[in-house]
Design an enzyme around this catalytic site. Structure first.
Site, PDB file in Angstrom:
ATOM      1  CB  SER A 275      -0.908  -0.001   1.237  1.00  0.00           C
ATOM      2  OG  SER A 275      -1.485   1.262   1.471  1.00  0.00           O
ATOM      3  NE  ARG A 314     -16.716 -12.759 -47.197  1.00  0.00           N
ATOM      4  CZ  ARG A 314     -16.818 -13.195 -48.457  1.00  0.00           C
ATOM      5  NH1 ARG A 314     -17.269 -12.394 -49.394  1.00  0.00           N
ATOM      6  NH2 ARG A 314     -16.449 -14.424 -48.772  1.00  0.00           N
TER       7      ARG A 314
END
Length: 446
Positions: A275, A314
């Site tokens: 921390s 497609r």
């Protein structure tokens, strides 16, 4: 931070997996497509569709051609796919006599999809190797701790004793299933894409199926019953497999994060994060990464699933969705596998704390065992009611459950011996053995 955290130099140590990223680089994509063009020319030469000399020349040029992705950018933006620019560059790399035979009868999607599949074949090998290594690590953990008692938790509350070895085996079991799934899906994923302009091989007729067979053989791919330009199930299935893998690893990360809480303290990541202001902290960063990647991959899978809805023969939009989602899913899976291995390999397992947490319950974790011990001499509902009253006394007095029961009932139970949590782990050892057998069937040894 870059647009993609997976490509961020700042976050590379946290989220980047170099080997996976390399397979989705522009250079790898172009190289794979050129490999397909080379093999296509040779396959067509084999079938007499184009001259043998042209086939050899095209193949040689494709294998030696190096393309600058940036130089293809403008054409790709215009065409929506890099293949036309790639084909144009390849035609320039061969003589005028051979140039007309480059990309004969194929369509852009044939080259792009088959090139992707070639890279996914390498990715599947990479992920399988990592899964096997991770599975071996968990096998060793399960074996080493098959008799280590710990408190099981259901709905975030202490339940009954179990063994840490069984917990490791539970982490392992889905990984073994994922290895089986990967073997099963490979033929559906690693398929040649060759359909031509509208998916019917019209430009290659009457040699279309022969070219398809030769090309699949040269590339080591399977043949789809019909061209899969708009049947994206193989890619989506693989992405789903990736989400299953990261989900399983995320569950393991969640368990480790919870068991690493100070109040529990049964596990400790060997390399916890610090921390900026609290020097006492060792954050479970690796476990958190596994959780985040699992949730992220599940979300991306939902996006990729939209590519299944392709229009006609497609779909440019569905194709783009795959380009936006599939590399991210793969990147998350690759990183999850390396993170899990590193986390588990350095995991500190505090067996004394596991035992202490059981003892701290003053026998409440053994309430089920007490009910069954009493049920040997009285109806089970009566035994359960008696134990429930005893549990209330434990909570108010701090006395061990079995001492309370000994005072409440003259039942001749060996309460002192029954306090040993190792007696109440059920079939944990046998269940671990079953997982071991499943692992051995996959060629895994601890």
């Amino acid at each position: 931070m870059t647009v993609s955290p997976f490509d961020s130099p700042l976050l590379s140590g946290l989220l980047q997996d170099g080997e996976t990223a390399a397979l989705f680089s522009d250079a790898a994509a172009l190289a794979a497509m050129l490999e397909v063009e080379a093999a296509l020319a040779l396959a067509q030469g084999d079938c007499g569709l184009i001259p043998h000399e042209a086939a050899k020349a095209i193949s040689a040029a494709a294998r030696h051609l190096t393309l600058d992705p940036a130089a293809l950018s403008a054409a790709t933006a215009q065409d929506g796919v890099p293949v036309p620019a790639l084909v144009a560059a390849l035609r320039k790399a061969v003589s005028a006599d051979h140039a007309p035979f480059v990309h004969w009868g194929a369509t852009s999607q044939d080259i792009a999809d088959t090139g992707l599949v070639l890279r996914l074949s390498q990715l599947a090998d990479l992920f399988e190797t990592r899964l096997r290594d991770l599975s071996r690590l968990l096998l060793r953990m399960a074996e080493a701790h098959r008799a280590t008692p710990m408190a099981a938790h259901t709905r975030m509350q202490q339940a009954t004793p179990t063994s840490f070895g069984l917990k490791a085996a539970v982490w392992l079991a889905p990984l073994l299933a994922h290895l089986e799934r990967l073997a099963q899906l490979r033929p559906r994923l690693l398929r040649l894409s060759l359909g031509g302009a509208s998916g019917n091989l019209a430009a290659l007729a009457p040699h279309g199926l022969a070219v398809e067979a030769k090309l699949a053989e040269r590339l080591g791919l399977t043949i789809s019953p019909v061209p899969w330009h708009v049947s994206r199930d193989g890619l989506i299935e693989f992405a789903g497999w990736c989400a299953l893998v990261t989900g399983s690893l995320g569950k393991t990360g969640q368990d480790i994060a919870l068991l690493s809480q100070n109040e529990i303290g049964e596990l400790r990541p060997g390399s916890g994060g610090g921390s900026s202001t609290m020097p006492n902290k060792a954050n479970p960063v690796g476990a958190e990464v596994l959780i985040a990647l699992a949730r992220y991959t599940g979300g991306q899978l939902g996006t990729l699933q939209q590519a299944a809805i392709a229009e006609y023969e497609r779909s440019g939009a569905a194709w783009l969705i795959e380009w936006l989602s599939l590399p991210q899913i793969a990147a998350a899976t690759g990183k999850a596998l390396t993170t899990a291995t590193s986390l588990l390999d350095s995991l500190v397992i505090d067996t004394a704390r596991m035992r202490a947490n059981i003892e701290a319950s003053n026998g409440l974790l053994l309430a089920e065992a007490a009910s069954f011990a009493l049920a040997a001499t009285m109806p089970r509902p009566q035994a359960q009611d008696l134990v429930k009253k005893a549990c209330a006394t434990v909570l108010s007095s701090g006395t061990h459950l079995f001492d309370v029961l000994a005072a409440m009932t003259p039942v001749p139970a060996d309460w002192s011996s029954l306090k040993d949590p190792a007696l109440h782990m059920g079939e944990a050892a046998a269940l671990i053995d079953r997982i071991m057998e499943s692992a051995q069937a996959l060629g895994l040894e601890s």
